[in-house]
Design a protein around this motif. Sequence first.
Motif, PDB file in Angstrom:
ATOM      1  N   LEU A 227       0.806  -1.216   0.000  1.00 17.88           N
ATOM      2  CA  LEU A 227       0.000   0.000   0.000  1.00 17.88           C
ATOM      3  C   LEU A 227       0.843   1.271   0.000  1.00 17.88           C
ATOM      4  CD1 LEU A 227      -2.799   1.294   0.165  1.00 17.88           C
ATOM      5  CD2 LEU A 227      -2.695   1.027   2.657  1.00 17.88           C
ATOM      6  N   GLY A 228       1.978   1.252   0.668  1.00 13.49           N
ATOM      7  CA  GLY A 228       2.807   2.449   0.725  1.00 13.49           C
ATOM      8  C   GLY A 228       3.242   2.955  -0.638  1.00 13.49           C
ATOM      9  N   TYR A 229       3.276   2.059  -1.642  1.00 13.58           N
ATOM     10  CA  TYR A 229       3.702   2.447  -2.983  1.00 13.58           C
ATOM     11  C   TYR A 229       2.636   3.265  -3.714  1.00 13.58           C
ATOM     12  CZ  TYR A 229       7.801  -0.652  -2.945  1.00 13.58           C
ATOM     13  OH  TYR A 229       9.002  -1.246  -2.674  1.00 13.58           O
ATOM     14  N   MET A 230       1.441   3.365  -3.145  1.00 10.59           N
ATOM     15  CA  MET A 230       0.360   4.104  -3.797  1.00 10.59           C
ATOM     16  C   MET A 230       0.432   5.607  -3.535  1.00 10.59           C
ATOM     17  SD  MET A 230      -1.281   1.690  -5.330  1.00 10.59           S
ATOM     18  CE  MET A 230       0.252   0.746  -5.444  1.00 10.59           C
ATOM     19  N   ARG A 231       1.130   6.011  -2.520  1.00 13.14           N
ATOM     20  CA  ARG A 231       1.147   7.421  -2.126  1.00 13.14           C
ATOM     21  C   ARG A 231       1.672   8.310  -3.260  1.00 13.14           C
ATOM     22  NH1 ARG A 231       0.457   9.604   2.653  1.00 13.14           N
ATOM     23  NH2 ARG A 231       0.649   7.575   3.693  1.00 13.14           N
ATOM     24  N   GLY A 232       0.978   9.428  -3.477  1.00 10.09           N
ATOM     25  CA  GLY A 232       1.417  10.417  -4.461  1.00 10.09           C
ATOM     26  C   GLY A 232       1.031  10.104  -5.891  1.00 10.09           C
ATOM     27  N   ARG A 233       0.341   8.992  -6.139  1.00 12.52           N
ATOM     28  CA  ARG A 233       0.004   8.602  -7.501  1.00 12.52           C
ATOM     29  C   ARG A 233      -1.441   8.934  -7.835  1.00 12.52           C
ATOM     30  NH1 ARG A 233       1.773   2.398  -7.998  1.00 12.52           N
ATOM     31  NH2 ARG A 233       1.310   2.803 -10.197  1.00 12.52           N
ATOM     32  N   THR A 234      -1.734   9.125  -9.128  1.00 11.98           N
ATOM     33  CA  THR A 234      -3.099   9.209  -9.633  1.00 11.98           C
ATOM     34  C   THR A 234      -3.261   8.067 -10.618  1.00 11.98           C
ATOM     35  OG1 THR A 234      -3.164  11.611  -9.410  1.00 11.98           O
ATOM     36  CG2 THR A 234      -4.792  10.598 -10.874  1.00 11.98           C
ATOM     37  N   LEU A 235      -4.218   7.202 -10.379  1.00 13.81           N
ATOM     38  CA  LEU A 235      -4.341   5.961 -11.126  1.00 13.81           C
ATOM     39  C   LEU A 235      -5.507   6.048 -12.102  1.00 13.81           C
ATOM     40  CD1 LEU A 235      -3.791   3.609  -8.051  1.00 13.81           C
ATOM     41  CD2 LEU A 235      -2.073   4.410  -9.694  1.00 13.81           C
ATOM     42  N   ASN A 236      -5.182   6.291 -13.369  1.00 14.84           N
ATOM     43  CA  ASN A 236      -6.190   6.389 -14.430  1.00 14.84           C
ATOM     44  C   ASN A 236      -6.329   5.065 -15.173  1.00 14.84           C
ATOM     45  OD1 ASN A 236      -6.713   9.227 -14.075  1.00 14.84           O
ATOM     46  ND2 ASN A 236      -4.770   9.645 -15.098  1.00 14.84           N
ATOM     47  N   ASP A 237      -7.533   4.808 -15.700  1.00 13.63           N
ATOM     48  CA  ASP A 237      -7.804   3.635 -16.543  1.00 13.63           C
ATOM     49  C   ASP A 237      -7.293   2.348 -15.892  1.00 13.63           C
ATOM     50  OD1 ASP A 237      -8.954   5.173 -18.700  1.00 13.63           O
ATOM     51  OD2 ASP A 237      -6.913   5.839 -19.154  1.00 13.63           O
ATOM     52  N   ALA A 238      -7.523   2.221 -14.610  1.00 15.35           N
ATOM     53  CA  ALA A 238      -7.002   1.079 -13.865  1.00 15.35           C
ATOM     54  C   ALA A 238      -8.104   0.428 -13.039  1.00 15.35           C
ATOM     55  CB  ALA A 238      -5.856   1.519 -12.949  1.00 15.35           C
ATOM     56  N   TYR A 239      -7.920  -0.855 -12.789  1.00 19.19           N
ATOM     57  CA  TYR A 239      -8.774  -1.605 -11.871  1.00 19.19           C
ATOM     58  C   TYR A 239      -7.927  -1.847 -10.630  1.00 19.19           C
ATOM     59  CZ  TYR A 239     -12.656  -4.780 -10.821  1.00 19.19           C
ATOM     60  OH  TYR A 239     -13.760  -5.371 -10.277  1.00 19.19           O
ATOM     61  N   ILE A 240      -8.303  -1.243  -9.515  1.00 18.02           N
ATOM     62  CA  ILE A 240      -7.453  -1.212  -8.325  1.00 18.02           C
ATOM     63  C   ILE A 240      -8.139  -1.981  -7.196  1.00 18.02           C
ATOM     64  CG2 ILE A 240      -6.112   0.284  -6.814  1.00 18.02           C
ATOM     65  CD1 ILE A 240      -7.303   2.522  -8.989  1.00 18.02           C
ATOM     66  N   ILE A 241      -7.432  -2.935  -6.618  1.00 18.72           N
ATOM     67  CA  ILE A 241      -7.974  -3.724  -5.512  1.00 18.72           C
ATOM     68  C   ILE A 241      -7.084  -3.549  -4.288  1.00 18.72           C
ATOM     69  CG2 ILE A 241      -8.506  -6.045  -4.678  1.00 18.72           C
ATOM     70  CD1 ILE A 241      -9.002  -6.859  -7.578  1.00 18.72           C
ATOM     71  N   LEU A 242      -7.701  -3.138  -3.191  1.00 20.35           N
ATOM     72  CA  LEU A 242      -7.018  -3.075  -1.897  1.00 20.35           C
ATOM     73  C   LEU A 242      -7.511  -4.235  -1.049  1.00 20.35           C
ATOM     74  CD1 LEU A 242      -5.349  -1.859   0.401  1.00 20.35           C
ATOM     75  CD2 LEU A 242      -7.252  -0.294   0.861  1.00 20.35           C
ATOM     76  N   ASP A 243      -6.616  -5.164  -0.773  1.00 19.52           N
ATOM     77  CA  ASP A 243      -6.957  -6.363   0.004  1.00 19.52           C
ATOM     78  C   ASP A 243      -6.517  -6.190   1.454  1.00 19.52           C
ATOM     79  OD1 ASP A 243      -7.862  -8.998   0.383  1.00 19.52           O
ATOM     80  OD2 ASP A 243      -5.849  -9.803   0.055  1.00 19.52           O
ATOM     81  N   GLU A 244      -7.145  -6.931   2.359  1.00 19.71           N
ATOM     82  CA  GLU A 244      -6.824  -6.860   3.797  1.00 19.71           C
ATOM     83  C   GLU A 244      -6.922  -5.426   4.312  1.00 19.71           C
ATOM     84  OE1 GLU A 244      -6.429  -9.396   5.707  1.00 19.71           O
ATOM     85  OE2 GLU A 244      -6.174 -11.016   4.262  1.00 19.71           O
ATOM     86  N   ALA A 245      -7.969  -4.732   3.876  1.00 15.46           N
ATOM     87  CA  ALA A 245      -8.097  -3.304   4.178  1.00 15.46           C
ATOM     88  C   ALA A 245      -8.359  -3.030   5.647  1.00 15.46           C
ATOM     89  CB  ALA A 245      -9.212  -2.684   3.335  1.00 15.46           C
ATOM     90  N   GLN A 246      -8.716  -4.055   6.433  1.00 15.76           N
ATOM     91  CA  GLN A 246      -8.895  -3.834   7.872  1.00 15.76           C
ATOM     92  C   GLN A 246      -7.583  -3.431   8.528  1.00 15.76           C
ATOM     93  OE1 GLN A 246      -8.989  -6.827   6.460  1.00 15.76           O
ATOM     94  NE2 GLN A 246      -7.707  -8.253   7.600  1.00 15.76           N
ATOM     95  N   ASN A 247      -6.472  -3.684   7.860  1.00 15.88           N
ATOM     96  CA  ASN A 247      -5.162  -3.349   8.418  1.00 15.88           C
ATOM     97  C   ASN A 247      -4.611  -2.031   7.886  1.00 15.88           C
ATOM     98  OD1 ASN A 247      -4.991  -5.611  10.077  1.00 15.88           O
ATOM     99  ND2 ASN A 247      -4.176  -6.882   8.435  1.00 15.88           N
ATOM    100  N   THR A 248      -5.512  -1.187   7.373  1.00 18.76           N
ATOM    101  CA  THR A 248      -5.139   0.189   7.043  1.00 18.76           C
ATOM    102  C   THR A 248      -5.586   1.103   8.184  1.00 18.76           C
ATOM    103  OG1 THR A 248      -7.241   0.683   5.945  1.00 18.76           O
ATOM    104  CG2 THR A 248      -5.474  -0.219   4.579  1.00 18.76           C
ATOM    105  N   THR A 249      -4.856   2.166   8.396  1.00 16.56           N
ATOM    106  CA  THR A 249      -5.318   3.208   9.309  1.00 16.56           C
ATOM    107  C   THR A 249      -6.312   4.092   8.564  1.00 16.56           C
ATOM    108  OG1 THR A 249      -3.576   4.746   8.667  1.00 16.56           O
ATOM    109  CG2 THR A 249      -3.084   3.203  10.468  1.00 16.56           C
ATOM    110  N   ALA A 250      -7.004   4.942   9.296  1.00 10.48           N
ATOM    111  CA  ALA A 250      -7.951   5.861   8.651  1.00 10.48           C
ATOM    112  C   ALA A 250      -7.229   6.759   7.651  1.00 10.48           C
ATOM    113  CB  ALA A 250      -8.669   6.685   9.714  1.00 10.48           C
TER     114      ALA A 250
END
Length: 347
Positions: A227-250
């Motif tokens: 997940l840390g690799y997502m910071r600062g990016r804008t993701l166009n024309d993509a299908y994005i899945i975040l798994d195990e999201a209970q382990n993210t902070t707010a």
Amino acid sequence: MADSRPSTPHVDRVISKIVVPSEQSMVALLGSRDEILRTVERVLISDVHVRGNEITLTGSAKDNALGVLLFEQLLALLDKGQPLTADAVERSLGMLQQAEGRPAEVLSLNILSNRGRTIRPKTVNQKRYVEAIDAHTIVFGIGPAGTGKTYLAMAKAVQALQAKQVNRIILTRPAVEAGERLGFLPGTLNDKIDPYLRPLYDALHDMLDPESIPRLMAAGTIEVAPLGYMRGRTLNDAYIILDEAQNTTAEQMKMFLTRLGFGSKIVVTGDVTQVDLPGGATSGLRVVREILDGIEDVHFATLTSQDVVRHKLVGKIVDAYEQYDADNAQTGPRRAPGRRDDAKRSR
């Protein structure tokens, strides 16, 4: 072996008949070595007898009606070209008992086929989840382990890529324990984070030809990253899945959701009962529902132990833990039955 099914009073017993339209349909309906018939006999309360192309049900009017509906749905599955299995029989009966729609429509919704294997929803809630992914830009799939949250989302992602609805798939997970332990693990950074991403790779291998995956990843068509690799990016024309999201902070959840670009879709999956965040940090998945509730094009899909598609015992385990947590919330932790206090025993 004694029949453990509930008995129906003799005075209530009636006879219902089902005529199967063809010999081929009857053979498919009974299954190899009558496997499907034996499953039907086991799950129905009514007695089942087969003669020629006619099936006779003997039992109460209510039990017979359920049996007739079950056979109608099994025949409808065969008409749709779906092979019957014992699992399909049991799931069909469960849906009919709970009046949750038509099993033939649920079990024939094919998402993706690869190497002779077809991925499809197996419960009504899974079908609703898949339909929500089609209808909304951001979908949250929340439920216990084994309910197909991530697997179905990934199948939809591959389907979208093959249909050229998106240009790439991005799969991400928070590496919760990595924050403190990465420095002690051998190898490069990629070697250290690989165990946290391995389940996503495993699912990909079920859905794509294994030899094509390295090529797609090298081209950036498929990206698997923490997940840390997502910071600062804008993701166009993509299908994005975040798994195990209970382990993210707010804060991480907010960061991730705001990566959404034009022509993209986000699916967030997780189980709020399995939070591994250190120091009692609040799970971003637990609070996001009240934050985003009512926002158009955002959908929350809930799956339960009834949607577990792993071993049947997994659903029972999930229910047992939920009951244990509910009891402890009222009375405090209980010592397991039959155990003595270690301190007393050592005296």
